[in-house]
Design an enzyme around this catalytic site. Structure first.
Site, PDB file in Angstrom:
ATOM      1  N   ASP A   1     -12.032  35.793  44.472  1.00 48.30           N
ATOM      2  CA  ASP A   1     -11.136  36.954  44.530  1.00 48.30           C
ATOM      3  C   ASP A   1     -11.911  38.209  44.130  1.00 48.30           C
ATOM      4  O   ASP A   1     -13.133  38.291  44.308  1.00 48.30           O
ATOM      5  CB  ASP A   1      -9.935  36.698  43.602  1.00 48.30           C
ATOM      6  CG  ASP A   1      -8.660  37.321  44.135  1.00 48.30           C
ATOM      7  OD1 ASP A   1      -8.584  38.559  44.124  1.00 48.30           O
ATOM      8  OD2 ASP A   1      -7.754  36.587  44.543  1.00 48.30           O
TER       9      ASP A   1
ATOM     10  N   ASN B   1      -0.049  38.093  54.857  1.00 50.22           N
ATOM     11  CA  ASN B   1       1.178  38.885  54.683  1.00 50.22           C
ATOM     12  C   ASN B   1       1.508  39.726  55.904  1.00 50.22           C
ATOM     13  O   ASN B   1       1.889  40.878  55.793  1.00 50.22           O
ATOM     14  CB  ASN B   1       1.022  39.809  53.471  1.00 50.22           C
ATOM     15  CG  ASN B   1       0.738  39.050  52.206  1.00 50.22           C
ATOM     16  OD1 ASN B   1       1.128  37.894  52.070  1.00 50.22           O
ATOM     17  ND2 ASN B   1       0.044  39.694  51.282  1.00 50.22           N
TER      18      ASN B   1
ATOM     19  N   SER C   1      -0.626  35.936  48.279  1.00 51.97           N
ATOM     20  CA  SER C   1      -1.684  35.874  47.271  1.00 51.97           C
ATOM     21  C   SER C   1      -1.175  35.260  45.973  1.00 51.97           C
ATOM     22  O   SER C   1      -1.936  34.647  45.231  1.00 51.97           O
ATOM     23  CB  SER C   1      -2.223  37.272  46.963  1.00 51.97           C
ATOM     24  OG  SER C   1      -3.038  37.747  47.992  1.00 51.97           O
TER      25      SER C   1
ATOM     26  N   HIS D   1      -6.303  42.268  41.198  1.00 47.92           N
ATOM     27  CA  HIS D   1      -5.767  41.168  41.998  1.00 47.92           C
ATOM     28  C   HIS D   1      -6.273  39.811  41.506  1.00 47.92           C
ATOM     29  O   HIS D   1      -5.502  38.867  41.316  1.00 47.92           O
ATOM     30  CB  HIS D   1      -6.159  41.413  43.462  1.00 47.92           C
ATOM     31  CG  HIS D   1      -5.541  40.468  44.438  1.00 47.92           C
ATOM     32  ND1 HIS D   1      -6.079  39.233  44.728  1.00 47.92           N
ATOM     33  CD2 HIS D   1      -4.426  40.583  45.229  1.00 47.92           C
ATOM     34  CE1 HIS D   1      -5.338  38.635  45.643  1.00 47.92           C
ATOM     35  NE2 HIS D   1      -4.320  39.429  45.958  1.00 47.92           N
TER      36      HIS D   1
END
Ligand SMILES: [Ca+2]
Ligand SMILES: [Ca+2]
Length: 732
Positions: A237, A379, A465, A273
Site C-alpha cells: 500500500d 471502486n 480498499s 491509506h
C-alpha cells in the site's frame, strides 16, 4: 472541501500517480519464467531431450550443429545473461558419470564455445549468451540441474537480487517479529470498537467498528488457535505509520530487509491509506487503545508498493516477490490500476492490460509458495473485479455496508478463476460526517486528514480498499488455525474456508452480486479443524525455529508411455544445500499414478527415474520433502504430458512371382530402436487388404502373397497403434 470518503474511493489514485510513461516501459523487462531468492534460476523444463533435433524446439533461423546425445537445451531469459554470472551444471547420467559438456550459443543462434568438465561444470556467462545445450557422456537417463548465479558487478539482475541477504523464512525470522498469542475470551477494551463508541469523531454515532461485529471477528478469536499469531500479512500500500500508537504491541510490525530491498526501505505513509488498511488487518487489539484489527495477533509487513514517486507495475511485482520471500502468509492489495494504466489505491480497472505481464508472474509465484493473495475489487461500479483482483487465484473482495447490501461504488465480485467475496467496506455516503457508515481504523499521523476529524491517528473511510483487509485478516486467522506452516495446499485450504464460512447473500449460492457471499470470521475459522503446529512454525521466545526449505524440480515436460521420466530435485535451506534428505517424486493424473523416491547428495541434489507405464494424458509431477524436526517441508510441481511412443514400420518386397515375400518390421522410434513383438500389422496390395501378420520377438514378420496379389504394383503395411504406441505405416 474534498471529503474522505470520496478521496478513498477515487481521488487517491491521483495523489499517487506517476504517469503512464513511467509505468509502461518497465513491462517488457519483466522475465517470464524464473525467480528465486537464492540465486538459483529455476529454468523451465529443458526445451529438448532428443539426440538429433535438440534445436528444432527453438526459434533459431538455422539450427546449430548437433552436439551429441541427449542434449538438454536451455534458453536463458535475456536478463540472466549478464557478463560474468556463473553457470553451474550438476547431476549425473544413467552410468553414474559426471562428464558434462555445455555448448553455448549466442542470442542470434550462432555457436560460441564449448566448456566441459569431468565433475560439476562451472563457467561464466557472456553478455550475449542465450542458449546452452548440456550433454553427458552417456546420454540416456540424464538428469541435470543448471543454475545461474548473480553477476559479480553492475546492476543487480532481477533474478538474483536477494542473494546477498537471505530474507525471513516463512513463519519467523526477519528480525523475529512475531506476536505471542493473546487471550480475547474476556472481550477487548479498545475504546473505538464497541457499538456505542462514537469513535474519534465525536459528532456522529453510534457506530464503532461495525465491520468487525458483522463478520463476527471477536467470536472467531475465542476459538482455539485463531488469532493470527505467527502469521505475517504483507500490506502492499502507501506505507504504514510505524510510530502509530495502535501498532506498538511487541511483534506487530515486521520490516523488509532494507539491504536486500533498498527500493522498499522507506514505509513513511504520507497518504494515510496504508495505515488505515493495515489497522483493519491487525491493529493492536485488547491494548486499551484505539481500534481492534481483524487478526489481532498477526504481524504486519508493510511494503510501500505505491510510492509517491514510484508507482509502477514493476514496483508492485517486486513488492509481491519481496513479500513472498520475506515470509508473508497473506498479501493484501487494496490497490489497482486506473483506466489510464496508472496504479493507485481505490482504483482497479486495468482496461489497458499490459501491466499484467509484470504482475501475473509475481502472483503466480506467491500462490505457488503458499501465499493467500487478496485484492480489492475496485471502486468503479463495474460488473467485474478490477486488476489485480481479477488475476488468477487472487481473492477479489467487493464491498458491503452495515446492512450487508452492496455498496454502490464497488465493482461486482466477478472473476474468471479466483474467488470473489464481499466484506464490510462502507456504504459510500457522500456526506463527510456520516461516520457510522464508514469503516473506522487507524490513520497515519504523517498524513493530512481530508476530513476535519478532531482525533489524530484515526479515520473513517470507505471503499473496497477497506473490504479487502477484512478478508486478509480472516485469512490470517484461518492460516493460524491450520498451523501456520506455509504451503500451497494450506493456502488453498484457507481460501476454501473463506468460501465455506461465508454468509450467503441474495440468491442461494454463488451470485454475481455477492460472489461466494460476505466473509465471516467465525464461519471461516470453524470451517477447518485446528492443526497443532508440528514444526514450531510459531517461534517461542526460548525455542528454536525450524528452518524453511526450498525444493527445486527439473524434469522434461513430456515423456512417452514406454519410457521412464528422468527427474531431478534440489533441496536448499537459505543458501545452503541440504544433503541426505528424502525426496518423494510422484506423477498423478487421470490415467494413473507413478512414484519413486531419492535421497539428496552432498550438493542437495537427487535424481530418479519415474516409470511412465501410464495412459497418455496430462499429469502433475510433484516432488516433496516432508521436513524433519529442524526443517520445514517443501514441495514443487510441474506439468508433464505423457504421450504414446512413436513407432516405425518398414516394409520390403523380396523375390518375384511365386517366391514373392513381404518382410515387415515394427520398432519403437527411440534413439536405440527396439523391435515390438506381438503386434498386428495389416498388409495391403494396391489398396486391397490381403492379410495380417503378427510380429515376432524381434518385431519382424513375413508374409507371402498369393494369386494376383503377387503381382501388385504397391504394397503397404499398417500398424494401427495401441495404448502405448502410436501407429505407423510403410510402403514398398
Ligand atoms: Ca487497539
Ligand atoms: Ca448468494
Amino acid at each position: 472541501m474534498l471529503h474522505v470518503s470520496r478521496l478513498t474511493r477515487a481521488g487517491l489514485a491521483a495523489a499517487l500517480v506517476l504517469g503512464v510513461g513511467a509505468a509502461l516501459p518497465s513491462l517488457a523487462a519483466e522475465p517470464a519464467v524464473y525467480s528465486d531468492d537464492s540465486g538459483f534460476i529455476e529454468l523451465p523444463a529443458p526445451l529438448a531431450s532428443t539426440s538429433d533435433y535438440a534445436f528444432d524446439f527453438l526459434t533459431c533461423p538455422e539450427a546449430p550443429p548437433n552436439q551429441g546425445v541427449d542434449a538438454w537445451v536451455y534458453a536463458l531469459p535475456e536478463e540472466v545473461a549478464l557478463g560474468g554470472a556463473p553457470v553451474t551444471v550438476t547431476g549425473t547420467d544413467a552410468a553414474g558419470t559426471t562428464d558434462i559438456t555445455a555448448f553455448v550459443y549466442d542470442d542470434d543462434c550462432t555457436y560460441d564455445r564449448v566448456v566441459s568438465s569431468d565433475a560439476a561444470l562451472t563457467f561464466p556467462l557472456e553478455d550475449d549468451d542465450r542458449y546452452i545445450a548440456v550433454t553427458t557422456a552417456v546420454g540416456m537417463g540424464t538428469a541435470l540441474l543448471l543454475e545461474v548465479g548473480a553477476a559479480p558487478t553492475g546492476e543487480p539482475s532481477p533474478t538474483t537480487s536477494p542473494t546477498s541477504s537471505p530474507s525471513a523464512p516463512p513463519g519467523g525470522g526477519g528480525g523475529g517479529e512475531v506476536m505471542t498469542r493473546g487471550d480475547y475470551s474476556g472481550g477487548v477494551n479498545d475504546p473505538f470498537y464497541p457499538e456505542a463508541s462514537t469513535g474519534p469523531v465525536g459528532e456522529i454515532g453510534p457506530g464503532g467498528q461495525w465491520g468487525m461485529r458483522v463478520i463476527r471477528a471477536e467470536q472467531a478469536w475465542q476459538q482455539p488457535q485463531a488469532t493470527g499469531a505467527g502469521i505475517r500479512v504483507a500490506v502492499l500500500d502507501s506505507g504504514l505509520d510505524v510510530t502509530h500508537e495502535d501498532f506498538q504491541c511487541p511483534g506487530k510490525i515486521a520490516r523488509l530487509d532494507s539491504t536486500a530491498y533498498p527500493r522498499f526501505a522507506d514505509v513513511t505513509d504520507t497518504d494515510g491509506h496504508g495505515t488505515h488498511v493495515a489497522g483493519i488487518v491487525g491493529a493492536c487489539t485488547g491494548n486499551g487503545t484505539g481500534v481492534v484489527g481483524t487478526a489481532p495477533d498477526a504481524t504486519i509487513l508493510p511494503i510501500q508498493a505505491l510510492s509517491p514517486d514510484d508507482a509502477t507495475a514493476d514496483r508492485l511485482a517486486e513488492a509481491i516477490r519481496a513479500a513472498v520471500d520475506s515470509g508473508a502468509h497473506v498479501i493484501n492489495m487494496s490497490l489497482g490500476f486506473s483506466a489510464a494504466g496508472v496504479p493507485g489505491t481505490g482504483s482497479a480497472v486495468a482496461l489497458l492490460g499490459g501491466f499484467a505481464d509484470d504482475i501475473d508472474p509475481a502472483i503466480e509465484y506467491a500462490v505457488a509458495q503458499g501465499v493467500v493473495v487478496v485484492a480489492a475489487a475496485g471502486n468503479e461500479s463495474f460488473p467485474v473485479c478490477g486488476y489485480p483482483a481479477l488475476a488468477d487465484d487472487v481473492v477479489c473482495v467487493g464491498s458491503t455496508d452495515r446492512r450487508d447490501l452492496n455498496a454502490w461504488y464497488g465493482n461486482f465480485p466477478v472473476t474468471p478463476t479466483g474467488i470473489a467475496l464481499m466484506a464490510p467496506g462502507g456504504s459510500g455516503q457522500v456526506f463527510c460526517d456520516v461516520q457510522s457508515e464508514n469503516v473506522l481504523s487507524t490513520y497515519s499521523t504523517q498524513a493530512e486528514n481530508g476530513c476535519a476529524y478532531p482525533a489524530e491517528g484515526y479515520a473513517g473511510l470507505d471503499g473496497t480498499s477497506m473490504a479487502s483487509p477484512h478478508v486478509a485478516g480472516v485469512a490470517a486467522l484461518v492460516y493460524d488455525r491450520l498451523g501456520g506452516q506455509r504451503s500451497a495446499a494450506a493456502a488453498a485450504a484457507v481460501k476454501q474456508a473463506l468460501v465455506d464460512g461465508a454468509v450467503d447473500l441474495y440468491t442461494p449460492g454463488y451470485d454475481p452480486m455477492s460472489g461466494e457471499g460476505r466473509v465471516d470470521a467465525l464461519g471461516a475459522v470453524q470451517a477447518v479443524t485446528a492443526v497443532t503446529p508440528t514444526a514450531t512454525p510459531t517461534p517461542s521466545p526460548t525455542g528454536s525455529t525450524s528452518a524453511a526449505t526450498d525444493l527445486a524440480l527439473i524434469a522434461p515436460g513430456t515423456g512417452s508411455t514406454t519410457d521412464s521420466l528422468p527427474v531431478a530435485a534440489r533441496l536448499s535451506q537459505g543458501d545452503e544445500r541440504v544433503s541426505g534428505a528424502p525426496v518423494e517424486f510422484a506423477l498423478a493424473g487421470p490415467g494413473g499414478s507413478s512414484s519413486t523416491a531419492g535421497t539428496t547428495d552432498a550438493d542437495g541434489v537427487t535424481t530418479a527415474e519415474l516409470p511412465l507405464d501410464l495412459a497418455p494424458g496430462s499429469y502433475t509431477l510433484t516432488a516433496t520433502y516432508a521436513g524433519d524436526s529442524g526443517r520445514q517441508g517443501s514441495s514443487a510441481e510441474q506439468a508433464v504430458v505423457v504421450v504414446r511412443d512413436a513407432t516405425a514400420t518398414t516394409l520390403a518386397v523380396e523375390g518375384k512371382g511365386g517366391n514373392r515375400t513381404l518382410s515387415v518390421t515394427l520398432v519403437d522410434a527411440d534413439d536405440t530402436p527396439t523391435g515390438l513383438a506381438g503386434r498386428s500389422v495389416v498388409l495391403f496390395a494396391d489398396g486391397r487388404e490381403i492379410g495380417t501378420v503378427t510380429t515376432g520377438a524381434d518385431g519382424s514378420a513375413r508374409f507371402a502373397p498369393t494369386g494376383r496379389d503377387r503381382g501388385a504394383k504397391a504394397y503397404e503395411a499398417r500398424f494401427a497403434g495401441d495404448d502405448s504406441y502410436e501407429g505407423s505405416t510403410a510402403t514398398a
